[in-house]
Design an enzyme around this catalytic site. Sequence first.
Site, PDB file in Angstrom:
ATOM      1  N   TRP A  38       4.373   3.195  12.917  1.00 24.19           N
ATOM      2  CA  TRP A  38       5.150   1.944  13.045  1.00 24.19           C
ATOM      3  C   TRP A  38       6.489   2.032  12.319  1.00 24.19           C
ATOM      4  CZ3 TRP A  38       0.158   2.422  11.347  1.00 24.19           C
ATOM      5  CH2 TRP A  38      -0.012   2.464   9.967  1.00 24.19           C
ATOM      6  N   ARG A  39       6.726   3.167  11.677  1.00 32.28           N
ATOM      7  CA  ARG A  39       8.055   3.355  11.075  1.00 32.28           C
ATOM      8  C   ARG A  39       8.961   4.139  12.008  1.00 32.28           C
ATOM      9  NH1 ARG A  39       6.073   4.479   4.873  1.00 32.28           N
ATOM     10  NH2 ARG A  39       5.589   2.300   4.481  1.00 32.28           N
ATOM     11  N   GLU A  51       1.321  -4.812  11.250  1.00 29.57           N
ATOM     12  CA  GLU A  51       1.083  -5.691  10.102  1.00 29.57           C
ATOM     13  C   GLU A  51      -0.254  -6.422  10.224  1.00 29.57           C
ATOM     14  OE1 GLU A  51       2.490  -5.654   7.306  1.00 29.57           O
ATOM     15  OE2 GLU A  51       4.227  -4.431   7.798  1.00 29.57           O
ATOM     16  N   TYR A  96     -12.935  -7.680  10.277  1.00 29.72           N
ATOM     17  CA  TYR A  96     -12.176  -8.952  10.259  1.00 29.72           C
ATOM     18  C   TYR A  96     -11.711  -9.316  11.676  1.00 29.72           C
ATOM     19  CZ  TYR A  96     -12.129  -7.906   5.291  1.00 29.72           C
ATOM     20  OH  TYR A  96     -12.498  -7.593   4.013  1.00 29.72           O
ATOM     21  N   TYR A 134       2.804 -13.836   4.375  1.00 32.34           N
ATOM     22  CA  TYR A 134       3.117 -12.415   4.190  1.00 32.34           C
ATOM     23  C   TYR A 134       3.504 -11.756   5.523  1.00 32.34           C
ATOM     24  CZ  TYR A 134       2.666  -7.503   4.272  1.00 32.34           C
ATOM     25  OH  TYR A 134       2.947  -6.200   4.534  1.00 32.34           O
ATOM     26  N   ASP A 152       2.426  -8.588  -0.591  1.00 30.33           N
ATOM     27  CA  ASP A 152       1.009  -8.314  -0.305  1.00 30.33           C
ATOM     28  C   ASP A 152       0.329  -7.868  -1.601  1.00 30.33           C
ATOM     29  OD1 ASP A 152       1.872  -5.748  -0.710  1.00 30.33           O
ATOM     30  OD2 ASP A 152       1.172  -4.959   1.200  1.00 30.33           O
ATOM     31  N   CYS A 206       2.149   3.476  -7.635  1.00 34.99           N
ATOM     32  CA  CYS A 206       1.711   2.405  -8.545  1.00 34.99           C
ATOM     33  C   CYS A 206       0.315   1.944  -8.131  1.00 34.99           C
ATOM     34  CB  CYS A 206       2.720   1.257  -8.507  1.00 34.99           C
ATOM     35  SG  CYS A 206       2.524   0.079  -9.853  1.00 34.99           S
ATOM     36  N   CYS A 213       3.497   7.233 -13.030  1.00 32.63           N
ATOM     37  CA  CYS A 213       4.738   6.631 -13.523  1.00 32.63           C
ATOM     38  C   CYS A 213       5.861   7.659 -13.666  1.00 32.63           C
ATOM     39  CB  CYS A 213       4.492   5.932 -14.851  1.00 32.63           C
ATOM     40  SG  CYS A 213       3.198   4.683 -14.747  1.00 32.63           S
ATOM     41  N   CYS A 216       7.931   7.570 -10.700  1.00 30.86           N
ATOM     42  CA  CYS A 216       8.281   6.241 -10.172  1.00 30.86           C
ATOM     43  C   CYS A 216       9.765   5.929 -10.339  1.00 30.86           C
ATOM     44  CB  CYS A 216       7.446   5.172 -10.880  1.00 30.86           C
ATOM     45  SG  CYS A 216       7.845   3.506 -10.296  1.00 30.86           S
TER      46      CYS A 216
HETATM   47  N1  ADE Z   1       0.881  -2.280   4.491  1.00 32.18           N
HETATM   48  C1  ADE Z   1       1.329  -3.410   5.026  1.00 32.18           C
HETATM   49  N2  ADE Z   1       2.443  -3.204   5.737  1.00 32.18           N
HETATM   50  C2  ADE Z   1       2.700  -1.880   5.658  1.00 32.18           C
HETATM   51  C3  ADE Z   1       3.700  -1.055   6.176  1.00 32.18           C
HETATM   52  N3  ADE Z   1       4.653  -1.554   6.942  1.00 32.18           N
HETATM   53  N4  ADE Z   1       3.652   0.251   5.875  1.00 32.18           N
HETATM   54  C4  ADE Z   1       2.663   0.735   5.094  1.00 32.18           C
HETATM   55  N5  ADE Z   1       1.699   0.011   4.582  1.00 32.18           N
HETATM   56  C5  ADE Z   1       1.706  -1.295   4.852  1.00 32.18           C
END
Ligand code: ADE
Length: 373
Positions: A38-39, A51, A96, A134, A152, A206, A213, A216
């Site tokens: 989704w990226r 999401e 769910y 959210y 979140d 994290c 850390c 980070c």
């Molecule tokens: N958790 C919720 N949304 C996310 C996202 N866009 N990428 C990775 N983890 C997620």
Amino acid sequence: MPERGANPAEPLPPERELQSLRRSLLRWFDCSKRDLPWRRTRDPYRIWLSECMLQQTRVETVIPYYQRFLAAFPTATALADASLQRVLKLWAGLGYYARARNLHRAAQIIATQHAGHVPESAAALAELPGVGRYTAAAVASIAFGEPVAAVDGNIQRVLARLLAVTAPIDAAATRTRLWSLAETLLDRKRPGAFNEALMELGATLCTPTAPRCHECPLAKWCVAHRSGRTADLPVKARRSAPTTLRIEAIAIRRDARLLLLQRPPSGLYGGMWELPSLATDSHAGEGTTAPRLSAFASDHHGITIETPRCVGTVTHVLTHRRMLVRVWIAGFRSGRARRGSHAAARWISRPGRADLPIAVLDRRTLELAESTK
Ligand code: ADE
């Protein structure tokens, strides 16, 4: 050490430091983010779907479901046109299930009221079923660049450590405060990347235990890190112990078929298929339960069965409850199966079940029943 803001209740660094913090976080995200499906898209429908699936569910679990779901329903309109059964079937295993029902209803609203386009603002998104604060903010910022913070569970932890918030993060007042801190921190030029960067930080560095850390990008500003308190933060109010639900499930065999029931459309596991079952306060002895199950089959489902035999127990742990399912098998004798309080009752063969939405717990229950001669 950076100066702190004047208000001790909101220990934010001054704006000059915040700019540097934002830059550091975004630079890290641009270099280190995971390559997730989704990226690789800017399609709001795909981002919204991701999401929804990611609510309460881990990234690695979601990826194959996300891909199968999009292959079947490439657009909001295709999803709206599908049957709920088909949607639940592709969701089965993710848990769910209300999410799948809401997603389907929301797709129908998008198809009929928004000409098939996902609404563009957080406010409009929040009107859709299953889209909370959210999810609305995540989709609006990631897909449309709206400058809204999305908080979140991962981000709550990051912020609680960064700003050393010592109040329990699951208290309503703390959540409100974290949202308002997130609004102040937000990078208004790249809000989607900023929100995702905080999520990514929570998921990869994290982490709840053993945060890394030294890698980070926010360590320099992190009050918990600087004061050696990462292990103590965030603070959670004590959770009540999960309740245990005891269930007697019965596989009634008729030739090569079993009686399966479809749950009513709303509520826990709504629309999913399962074996006839009885909830009990405690698992009584097998000698008293067998006649109870025979009476249940007759009273609720209108059929006479042979004496049930117990074949084992299946355990399933959800966030707030533990289910202990004792599994029984019995042969069918006579009668015409009624659905009782369910939406449908059918005699179904093993191949016939392949097309039905069945939750993981019930699949395991069925497997146990069928592994027994
Ligand atoms: N958790 C919720 N949304 C996310 C996202 N866009 N990428 C990775 N983890 C997620």
